[in-house]
Structures are given as C-alpha cells and as structure tokens.
Design an enzyme around this catalytic site. Structure first.
Site, PDB file in Angstrom:
ATOM      1  N   THR A  92       0.770  -1.239   0.000  1.00 54.48           N
ATOM      2  CA  THR A  92       0.000   0.000   0.000  1.00 54.48           C
ATOM      3  C   THR A  92       0.807   1.299   0.000  1.00 54.48           C
ATOM      4  O   THR A  92       0.205   2.369  -0.103  1.00 54.48           O
ATOM      5  CB  THR A  92      -0.926   0.041   1.236  1.00 54.48           C
ATOM      6  N   THR A 132      -8.825   2.327  -4.399  1.00 48.07           N
ATOM      7  CA  THR A 132      -8.356   3.620  -3.888  1.00 48.07           C
ATOM      8  C   THR A 132      -8.680   4.750  -4.863  1.00 48.07           C
ATOM      9  O   THR A 132      -8.750   4.522  -6.078  1.00 48.07           O
ATOM     10  CB  THR A 132      -6.828   3.558  -3.651  1.00 48.07           C
ATOM     11  N   ASP A 133      -8.807   5.960  -4.337  1.00 43.75           N
ATOM     12  CA  ASP A 133      -9.030   7.113  -5.229  1.00 43.75           C
ATOM     13  C   ASP A 133      -7.765   7.447  -6.025  1.00 43.75           C
ATOM     14  O   ASP A 133      -7.807   8.258  -6.953  1.00 43.75           O
ATOM     15  CB  ASP A 133      -9.538   8.338  -4.443  1.00 43.75           C
ATOM     16  N   GLU A 134      -6.641   6.798  -5.675  1.00 45.93           N
ATOM     17  CA  GLU A 134      -5.405   7.075  -6.420  1.00 45.93           C
ATOM     18  C   GLU A 134      -5.475   6.548  -7.842  1.00 45.93           C
ATOM     19  O   GLU A 134      -4.655   6.917  -8.683  1.00 45.93           O
ATOM     20  CB  GLU A 134      -4.192   6.493  -5.688  1.00 45.93           C
ATOM     21  N   TYR A 156       1.977   1.785  -7.365  1.00 47.72           N
ATOM     22  CA  TYR A 156       0.943   1.308  -6.431  1.00 47.72           C
ATOM     23  C   TYR A 156      -0.439   1.471  -7.048  1.00 47.72           C
ATOM     24  O   TYR A 156      -1.220   0.529  -7.157  1.00 47.72           O
ATOM     25  CB  TYR A 156       1.042   2.075  -5.101  1.00 47.72           C
ATOM     26  N   LYS A 160      -3.258  -1.288  -8.342  1.00 46.66           N
ATOM     27  CA  LYS A 160      -4.622  -1.331  -7.793  1.00 46.66           C
ATOM     28  C   LYS A 160      -5.656  -1.296  -8.925  1.00 46.66           C
ATOM     29  O   LYS A 160      -6.717  -1.906  -8.820  1.00 46.66           O
ATOM     30  CB  LYS A 160      -4.864  -0.171  -6.815  1.00 46.66           C
ATOM     31  N   LEU A 196       1.787   9.362   6.138  1.00 43.06           N
ATOM     32  CA  LEU A 196       2.000  10.737   6.592  1.00 43.06           C
ATOM     33  C   LEU A 196       1.622  10.999   8.063  1.00 43.06           C
ATOM     34  O   LEU A 196       2.466  11.463   8.842  1.00 43.06           O
ATOM     35  CB  LEU A 196       1.212  11.714   5.692  1.00 43.06           C
TER      36      LEU A 196
END
Ligand code: NAD
Ligand code: TYD
Length: 343
Positions: A92, A132-134, A156, A160, A196
């Site tokens: 992740t 994921t929104d990524e 990553y 996904k 983070l």
C-alpha cells in the site's frame, strides 16, 4: 440481481485483515454483528501486525490464518464456508512502490485474480475489492466521479487498477457478484508509521524532523477509518450493487502543511521540526472525489468531523506508544534510513 446479504449472520473472509483498515473493519464487524464470523487471511508482511487484532483474541467468531493471497491453496482453505469476501490485502505505500514495484504487481493485481478465481468456484454472495481514489491519478479540476478516467501515475495505484478491473471483469464475464470501492486517504488508530499522519505524529513525539515532500502544498481528501469501514458495510448491505463502483470520501481536503500544523499544535511542538525534503517522484498534487453516488445509493454520510477525528487520532498515538515503538523497530529502521537518511 440478488437480494442484499444478511450481514448480521455474514461469514466474512477478510484478506489483509491484520493491516490498518482491515483490522479496524474486522473489529467493527464483530462489534456490530455478534452472530457473524470472520476469517482473516494475512501474509503478515512488514505492514501486517497481529497486535492490531489483539482485542479479538479469544473471540469465537474470529479466526486468523497466515497465508498469501497469491497462493491458491491457502485461499481455497480460507474461503471455505465464507459467503462475503472483503479484500484489503495489498502492498500500500506509494514510496515503496517507487523503490520496487514487484510485490505491488503480484499482490495488488495477481493476488486479486487468485481470490476472484476461488470466489467464482466457491460461489460467494459478494466480493468487495477495496480500491483507492489514487486510481484516478492527480485531480487538478473537478472532483473525480466513478466514470472519470483511470490515470494512475505511480506503480501502487496502477497495480490497484489491475486488481479492481479484474474484479469488474469477473462480474461482467462470469457473473461473480463483485463490488469496487475507491476510498480516499484514511487516518485513525493502527496506521503504519510509514504513512503521513502516524509518521509525523511519532516523529514529533520523538523530536525528530517532519519530512515534508517538496512544497507541502499537495492535498488529499482525508476520511476517518471508521467512516470508511462503515461506508463499506452500507454498500455491502445495499441492494443491486453488484458490478458497481463507489467512491468513499469525506470531503476533508487538506494540504500536508495544514496537517503538519495541526499535529504540531496538538502536541505543542515547535515549527522548527518541519523539514522540507526532496519531493517524491511523480508526486500527485491533489486527490479529490465526488461522493454523491454513495449517498444516493446507500444514504451513507460520514459522521467523524475532521477536527475531532484528527485530535482523537493524535491522542491515540500518544497513548499507544508501545504499539508504534515496536512497529518502528526492526525492518522499519532500514526503511527509514533508505527513505529519509540522505534526503
Ligand atoms: P496496510 O498496508 O496497513 O495493510 C495491508 C495488509 O495486507 C497487511 O496486513 C499485509 O500483511 C497484508 N498483505 C500484503 N500482501 C499480502 C498478501 N500477498 N497476502 C495476504 N496478505 C497480504 O494497508 P491499509 O492502509 O490498511 O490498506 C488496506 C486496503 O485499503 C488496501 O487494499 C489499500 O489499497 C486500500 N486503501 C487504503 C487507503 C489508505 O489511506 N490507507 C485508502 C484507500 C484504499
Ligand atoms: P501518504 O501517507 O504516503 O499517502 P498517499 O498514498 O496519498 O501519497 O502521503 C500523503 C501525503 O503526504 C502525500 O502528499 C505525500 C506527503 N508526505 C510527505 O510530505 N512526507 C512524508 O514523509 C510522507 C510519507 C508523505
């Protein structure tokens, strides 16, 4: 379309349930649905941690199996008797995917294929692939909705996409009842301190520098992990959602510098801990998602106000020092040195 499943008596398989979001999800299921049963299948990579599930030890509705989702035999054994699969298992961390993408492609794409093949054979009621929104890539204009193009920019996020599109293809091709969710950045207890918020909180608690990549103006849409998990349950409980994709966010767009300021303020630490370091390659400047479909189809609304959620999360790391000190020993030290040593 099939009726919505009865979650109260659900037989859940939760791959990746020893990680951050998965462990919060498993605890939520066992609390809300005492008659449910949950099997966690987890490889226990550096990110998997049985301490995250310690509060469930002795719970007869919970069992843990150590295994890899890329291993068909392990998956077959774990899925036996389960009717709802919620897949969290993944590599992740974006920075690790930039260092080496191999495990990301294997777990986040191939591993999902292995789970889907078994789900197809076993005939599960629902299979939720946690994405994921990524996958949308960086969003500089209007917030992305579920029809927006998938323009992932790091290994990553690209891996996904492989996993979530395979899930959709199993619905379209074989009628496997898959659902895809695209969650925004989560925060809350038990998050690995490579990410983070726990990184900056635990660094500040040790008077270590807080390494802000580039300008620190990059933004993310932050959602409390409880809201993310509750939204997934609302989707699993809804009718006619097979083959559908849902964004899950909370509308809390904050920059890295804003988050850093909140942490320093709560911990009463000095600004001098902020250290601007070399930016992440291909750093996505902004993620932003439109959550109207989720609200419209399930009635779900996030309930954790950001100010309250972030304060409680910071306090959790203050109060659970032994949890993160243990995670920050071992492999983490080598990772930290590689990532930040000469930055
Ligand atoms: P995490 O890194 O904390 O946990 C991942 C878990 O998966 C660990 O327990 C790890 O041991 C396990 N795992 C890894 N490879 C495995 C394999 N091959 N077989 C079995 N288990 C394996 O991750 P997280 O932050 O809890 O994220 C969970 C899921 O949610 C992921 O799929 C991620 O892409 C997605 N997601 C995360 C966020 C976020 O902000 N953290 C946001 C949106 C979506
Ligand atoms: P991260 O937690 O890695 O999540 P994402 O998958 O969204 O990148 O990072 C969140 C934001 O914080 C992102 O803009 C990168 C930034 N960041 C830093 O500035 N310094 C750090 O040491 C880390 C880990 C992240």
């Amino acid at each position: 379309m099939a009726e919505a499943p009865d979650l109260k008596r659900g037989r859940f398989l939760v791959p990746g349930g020893a990680g951050f979001i998965g462990s919060n999800f498993v605890r939520m299921i066992r609390k809300r649905f005492p008659d449910s049963r949950v099997t966690v299948l987890d490889k226990l990579t550096y990110a998997g941690n049985l301490a995250n599930l310690e509060s469930l030890s002795g719970d007869p509705g919970y069992r843990f199996i150590k295994g890899d989702i890329c291993d068909a035999k392990a998956v077959t054994a774990a899925m036996e008797g389960c009717d709802l699969v919620v897949n969290f298992a993944a590599e992740t961390h974006v920075d690790r995917s930039i260092e080496k993408a191999h495990e990301f492609v294997l777990t986040d794409t191939f591993g999902v294929y292995v789970l889907l093949e078994e789900a197809r054979r076993a005939g599960v009621r629902r299979f939720l692939q946690v994405s994921t929104d990524e996958v949308y890539g960086e969003i500089l204009g209007e917030a992305a909705n579920e029809e927006s193009p998938l323009l992932a920019r790091n290994p990553y996020a690209a891996s996904k996409i492989g996993g979530e599109r395979l899930a959709y293809s199993y619905f379209a091709t074989y009628g496997v009842p898959t659902i895809v969710t695209r969650g925004s950045n989560n925060y809350g207890p038990f998050q690995h301190p490579e990410k983070l918020i726990p990184l900056f909180v635990t660094n500040a608690l040790q008077e270590l520098p807080m390494p802000v990549y580039g300008t620190g103006k990059n933004t993310r849409d932050w959602i409390h992990v409880d809201d993310h998990c509750a939204a997934m349950l609302a989707i699993l409980a809804a009718k006619d959602v097979e083959g559908e994709t849902f964004n899950i966010g909370a509308g809390n767009e904050k920059s890295v510098l804003e988050i850093t300021a909140l942490i320093l303020d709560r911990l009463k630490k000095p600004q001098s801990l902020i250290r601007h370091v070399t930016d992440r390659p291909g750093h996505d400047r902004r993620y932003a998602i439109d959550m109207s479909k989720l609200a419209k189809r399930t009635g779900f609304q996030p309930s954790v106000a950001f100010e309250r959620g972030i304060a409680a999360t910071i306090d959790w790391y203050v109060e659970n020092r032994s949890w993160w000190e243990s995670v920050r020993s071992g492999e983490y030290r080598h990772y930290y040195e590689r990532m930040y040593g000469a930055r």
